[in-house]
Design a protein around this motif. Structure first.
Motif, short mmCIF file in Angstrom:
data_model
loop_
_atom_site.label_atom_id
_atom_site.label_comp_id
_atom_site.label_asym_id
_atom_site.label_seq_id
_atom_site.Cartn_x
_atom_site.Cartn_y
_atom_site.Cartn_z
N ALA A 555 0.85 -1.20 0.00
CA ALA A 555 0.00 0.00 0.00
C ALA A 555 0.88 1.24 0.00
O ALA A 555 1.82 1.35 0.77
N GLY A 556 0.57 2.16 -0.90
CA GLY A 556 1.34 3.40 -0.99
C GLY A 556 2.71 3.21 -1.62
O GLY A 556 3.54 4.09 -1.57
N ALA A 579 14.46 2.94 2.96
CA ALA A 579 13.07 3.21 3.38
C ALA A 579 12.78 4.70 3.43
O ALA A 579 11.62 5.11 3.33
N TRP A 653 9.73 -2.60 -3.81
CA TRP A 653 8.55 -1.73 -3.67
C TRP A 653 8.95 -0.48 -2.89
O TRP A 653 9.39 -0.57 -1.75
N ARG A 655 8.16 3.51 -1.57
CA ARG A 655 7.08 4.44 -1.24
C ARG A 655 6.90 5.46 -2.35
O ARG A 655 7.87 5.88 -2.99
N GLU A 656 5.66 5.83 -2.60
CA GLU A 656 5.36 6.85 -3.61
C GLU A 656 4.62 7.98 -2.93
O GLU A 656 3.72 7.74 -2.12
N GLU A 657 5.02 9.19 -3.21
CA GLU A 657 4.32 10.35 -2.64
C GLU A 657 3.81 11.23 -3.75
O GLU A 657 4.47 11.39 -4.78
N ALA B 555 9.25 4.41 8.28
CA ALA B 555 9.51 5.50 7.33
C ALA B 555 8.21 5.91 6.66
O ALA B 555 7.45 5.06 6.19
N ALA B 579 -4.12 -0.65 5.71
CA ALA B 579 -2.93 -0.20 4.98
C ALA B 579 -3.27 0.80 3.88
O ALA B 579 -2.43 1.59 3.48
N LEU B 611 -6.45 4.84 -0.35
CA LEU B 611 -6.06 4.41 -1.69
C LEU B 611 -7.09 3.41 -2.18
O LEU B 611 -7.39 2.43 -1.49
N ARG B 655 0.48 5.36 7.49
CA ARG B 655 1.14 6.14 6.44
C ARG B 655 0.69 7.60 6.53
O ARG B 655 -0.45 7.89 6.87
#
Lengths: 658, 658
Positions: A555-556, A579, A653, A655-657, B555, B579, B611, B655
């Motif tokens: 997720a994310g 991370a 994988w 994290r995407e912001e 993170a 999540a 999401l 998150r």
């Protein structure tokens, strides 16, 4: 030589008639031939310094009465040698090598010498427990070992025409056929580790002996029937396991772990040990295509769907837990504790290959490609001498050392393992790539993987030679040239259109073409003549991958892919902790050339940010001040090449912001 | 009655002189008295339906010759009863209960009857292996069991004045003192599970017998000396473990697991089994304050720092892995596989309490509060009959069932465990809260936890009665009233100023005051008179918590805290998968009232996003289309109350998106 047309269903082209000539794959093939096979021969003879001994050759010598000593290694240690012989067979099919063949022939003599008068062959039970044959199939894998012998024998006979090992295999198979069955006095059972089933199908193909196919069917049909064979066997041996001698167990072997909790035709979900599951599914698909058994094919489809749509990692690996090297449950795909054994992906490739014989659908080829280009090749270092069993999605080397739940996750490929299934499995797969790249039947030649190669076959009664040229995995140009095409008459060329290619164009002799697109394959039927070229251009732009919302672990997060290659971040390019990095949503994904050990590879560069501690954090474990977000260039490398530089963190994988 | 002034260092006030009267804590105290203690008595007598039997009382009856039968349970099963007796002692100190005291006296008679003529007492070795006393301290925990007997005896004598159990304890301690030591014929060793050390310090305090303090010092000083006692013992018993009888082991017991890899004064990092580590550190702090041994205090400070600044979860729990219920390494704080045993947080509380005797610093009180308000109370359901061993930071119930690496993570509190350390440990802690809330010495009365209570003590030669009133954990008003204060003369009131309070104000009799703030405590010295009120108002605004960048698992994540309470998301309020949710950076954190089972609690509500899969995802496991971000209200509940509704997902670290 007139080639035999392969009809009824699409079959792989005989290895002797396929020659891999590919900028990307030929070095792997050469690496296996020049380095892996010789290195493994040294390992089989316990001559690799600082590595766990194999004991394999020595066990055969002791069983053959040539040497004195005690058995060493696992119950199924013989398979180290068998898998090596199978790889040698494939290598010899591709190119003769008198020296290698002589070494192999000597090894085969040793195997023959270790065979017992009644056909039985297994060095563990011959040397260590002579009276205990066939008393613990759950743990000791005698049929599994027999299966690998058979596979080796078929490969070696196919390459060299020599029947010595095939004769050994047939004598053993005959012994097994007499021992197992539902007639009085026979054992109505099956092995703890599936393998014999698919091997017997190969033996049937090689010999034409229907008995072997029927025996494979027997093992598949028996499996999961109640009362459970494994439980009966466990009771009969006093509720013990060969893995903990002398301990009376409170609970019997897990049936779902052994894919034996219900008859195979009733199984809905991939469970238990991932390699065993895949070998069984491959055999089921083998039997389905040869028998026309719709209930078996339906089970194959269900188990395929569950495996690849609910339990497969993005690198084409399977097995979410190291506890039993096993599947867990739908959408449980943790990144830092996965097992993802190299052998399980090889099994998945075998399963996909068999499903492509039942029905030509792009998904089978897509998954086959995903597992091959990512997990299988990642399993071997570029030196051909270091291997991963486990193919993690995320590595923090300190955790691999310091957290017992992650001890199985290695940050560095190992030299050789006591249980050395993966290295020889990689060798036998890479030396038989032709079996997976192409198939032919019913008037159609299929290219599943678009690996550069020359192949000869008979199709629609015509003797044809084709030449596949491919820029994959770096460039998207694929061209299938008719090098020779005797006579005339229509037949079909079919090339898989990978699902990852967002825009694909086709040409016929340089002109735009509009082949029929069906189930992920492009079909062009015509009276092909020498010099004709069927071209395809794939969309190689790097792209983002997102996982289904049910996959909590992702997720994310986003993964990057370009062509068939999945990418990852390494500490060498991005610093630690990985991370702390995030990729910006919508950022441009740029291609950059790899350098040093990654020379020749295309890397992906993009914009991201790094979370950093605020100046006043003062090293506190917990604080109220939010982290600062610093713009950061992010570099991703092909997953298959990870771990070839300094050991460090790795992450698929990211994290995407927004 | 003239109370004895406690000088030299700040000591807890005697339980008899502290009466908890607190809206938040009194129900817990009442729950322990009215429900937990009676329920555990039923459990000790194997009368709880559907729960694993304790065997504890029955073992004592067999050892005492009253009943025939075989020993049941673990080697250290006696401690179930001892911990219960300790809790009963504390409960009786707070309020007499003739019925309960009669039951306890009968149990004490049973314990006394099971004691051997030479003072030895342990039902396992008496019943099951009479000849094997003191031969396997590594595994069998005889000294650990003795320690719990001693703690119970001290507590019971302190409450009731009855010496029967204390006499049993002294006879056992004398036997141990004769058996262990560095003189010829003595065992120069120590226990696999620390506990005897801190218990002997209590016995010294209760009896004034210096021998007991010296024996505690012997066990601490011996630990970690080379050659290793545990390895010698292992060799002497034929390289076996009591946990796997009959198996000859290849490797000796891990010394770092037992905090015995080096002398305690040289230890730098918290390692091994977390409960054992905490009990040892507490004893080290006990000895440091009584001996003035600076090298021991320095080791305590180092081990404290490492524990709480590198290896502690935000809920005040410790033990990152269930493998050995142990520490792993710095900053390794995975959220979904942590062990975070309730008992380990109780041990951390004991350690903090002892450090506050060595030096009054806010961090000790802050951590004590964090562990108490979050982990310890979360360990028990609001019914007092269901308990968590493991206090996870994240729960996906399907993974607890389906992933073997998470089987230890329970989504629902359990009735009783075969190894029932946590429930009685919670009971003895909650029934002795007064020992942790206050201390006094050197002319200062300290309030560490600000728990509503009345206390009597002698300070600076004056008999004083104080009344603490507190709105915690929901409201931030704290007031310490001098209810009685005979005579005159200066003394100091000191209240901890929690680090979580960003803005704190003080009053004296309603007027603003400016106490001296030193090391996290506010000090006000004056000639206190009856009716004086020292007030403090804490900042209760909900706040965000971020973890250090080295904590990979957190993170890009945020946790929420309000006052001492850490919050979490539950599926009951937010749906699944959790999540998919993210909290908006900078969003307002609003307080809302809990309802139903959470009535009386303050929840936190904020803006976030969910999401969701794009419409065209079609259930694919992997896809290229990014998820959509849908605004979503997010509700967080106090972690201590999680799992009191329908079973579902839970997550502490959420998150965060800009």
């Amino acid at each position: 030589m007139a080639l035999q047309e392969q009809t009824v269903f699409p079959r792989p082209i005989e290895l002797k008639n396929v020659s891999i000539k590919d900028d990307y794959w030929s070095p792997y093939v050469k690496l296996v031939r020049d380095t892996v096979i010789p290195y493994q021969w040294e390992a089989l003879n316990d001559r690799v310094a600082d590595a766990e001994p194999s004991h394999a050759i020595r066990n055969f010598r002791i069983a053959a009465g040539i040497e004195e000593g005690a058995f060493g290694g696992f119950f199924f240690q013989d398979t180290d040698l068998y898998k090596w012989l199978e790889a040698v067979g494939y290598a010899l099919a591709a190119a003769p090598d008198a020296d290698l063949e002589r070494v192999a022939d000597e090894a085969i003599s040793l195997v023959a010498a270790a065979q017992q008068a009644d056909g039985y062959l297994n060095t563990y039970f011959t040397v260590a427990e002579p009276g205990k044959r066939w008393t613990n199939l759950t743990d000791c894998h005698e049929l599994y070992s027999a299966g690998h012998l058979i596979e080796a024998a078929v490969a070696y006979a196919g390459a060299t025409g020599k029947k010595a090992l095939l004769d050994v295999a047939c004598r053993l198979a005959d012994h097994i056929d007499a021992t197992f069955g539902d007639r009085p006095g026979q054992i109505r059972g099956y092995d703890g580790h599936q393998e014999i089933e698919l091997a017997l199908v190969k033996l049937y193909e090689a010999t034409g002996e229907r008995r072997y196919l029927d025996l494979a069917g027997f093992f598949i049909d028996e499996r999961g029937r109640q009362p459970s064979f494994f439980h009966q066997e466990w009771e009969a041996r006093g509720r013990t396991s060969a893995w903990t001698p002398g301990v009376v167990q409170k609970t019997p072997p897990s049936l779902s772990y052994h894919q034996a909790d219900k008859p195979v035709r009733e199984q809905e979900v991939a469970t238990g040990h991932a390699v065993r599951a895949m070998y069984m599914y491959a055999a089921m698909a083998d039997l389905a295509v040869r028998s026309g058994d719709d209930s078996l094919l339906a089970a194959c489809r269900r188990l395929w769907d569950n495996t690849v749509r609910k339990q497969m990692y993005v690198n084409g690996s399977i097995g979410s837990t190291h506890h039993g090297e096993a599947f867990t449950f739908d959408y449980d795909l943790p990144n830092d504790t996965n097992y993802s054994e190299t052998c399980a992906s090889i099994g998945l490739i075998m399963f996909a290959q068999r499903m492509l014989q039942n029905e030509v659908k792009g998904e089978y080829g897509d998954v086959l490609e995903r597992a091959l280009y990512n997990t299988v090749t990642a399993g071997m270092a570029t030196d051909g001498k270091h291997f991963f069993y486990v193919n993690p999605m995320e590595v923090w080397p300190a955790a691999s050392e310091g957290n017992p739940g992650k001890h199985h996750v290695k940050a560095v490929r190992q030299k050789w393992y006591g249980c050395a299934c993966c290295p020889p499995n990689v060798a036998r797969l890479l030396s038989s790539l032709g079996h997976y790249a192409f198939s032919a039947g019913e008037g159609t030649l299929y290219s599943h993987l678009h690996i550069g190669a020359e192949a000869k076959l008979t199709i629609a009664g015509r003797q044809v030679g084709v030449r596949m040229a491919s820029g994959l995995p770096w460039a998207g140009q694929v061209g299938l040239t008719l090098a020779e095409a005797a006579g005339s008459g229509d037949f079909t060329l079919a090339v898989r259109v990978p699902a990852w290619s967002a825009h694909t164009s086709f040409t016929l002799n340089g002109e735009p073409a509009t082949p029929e697109i069906r189930d992920g394959y492009a079909y062009l039927r015509r009276d092909w003549q020498a010099g004709d070229v069927f071209g395809m251009t794939l969309d190689m732009r790097p792209r983002r991958i997102y996982a289904a919302a049910e996959v909590r672990a992702n997720a994310g997060r986003v993964a990057l892919q370009r062509g068939p290659l999945v990418y990852c971040l390494e500490e060498a390019d991005n610093g630690a902790p990985l991370a702390a990095l995030a990729i910006r949503a919508g950022s441009e994904l740029r291609e950059v050339a790899g350098e040093g050990r990654l020379a020749g590879a295309i890397l992906i560069e993009t914009e991201g940010l790094r979370l950093e501690e605020p100046a006043n954090a003062g090293g506190a474990l917990y604080r109220s001040e939010p982290p600062t977000r610093t713009p950061s260039r992010i570099v991703a490398v092909p997953y298959t090449l990870w771990g070839n530089r300094e050991p460090g963190e790795m992450q698929v994988w990211v994290r995407e912001e927004p």
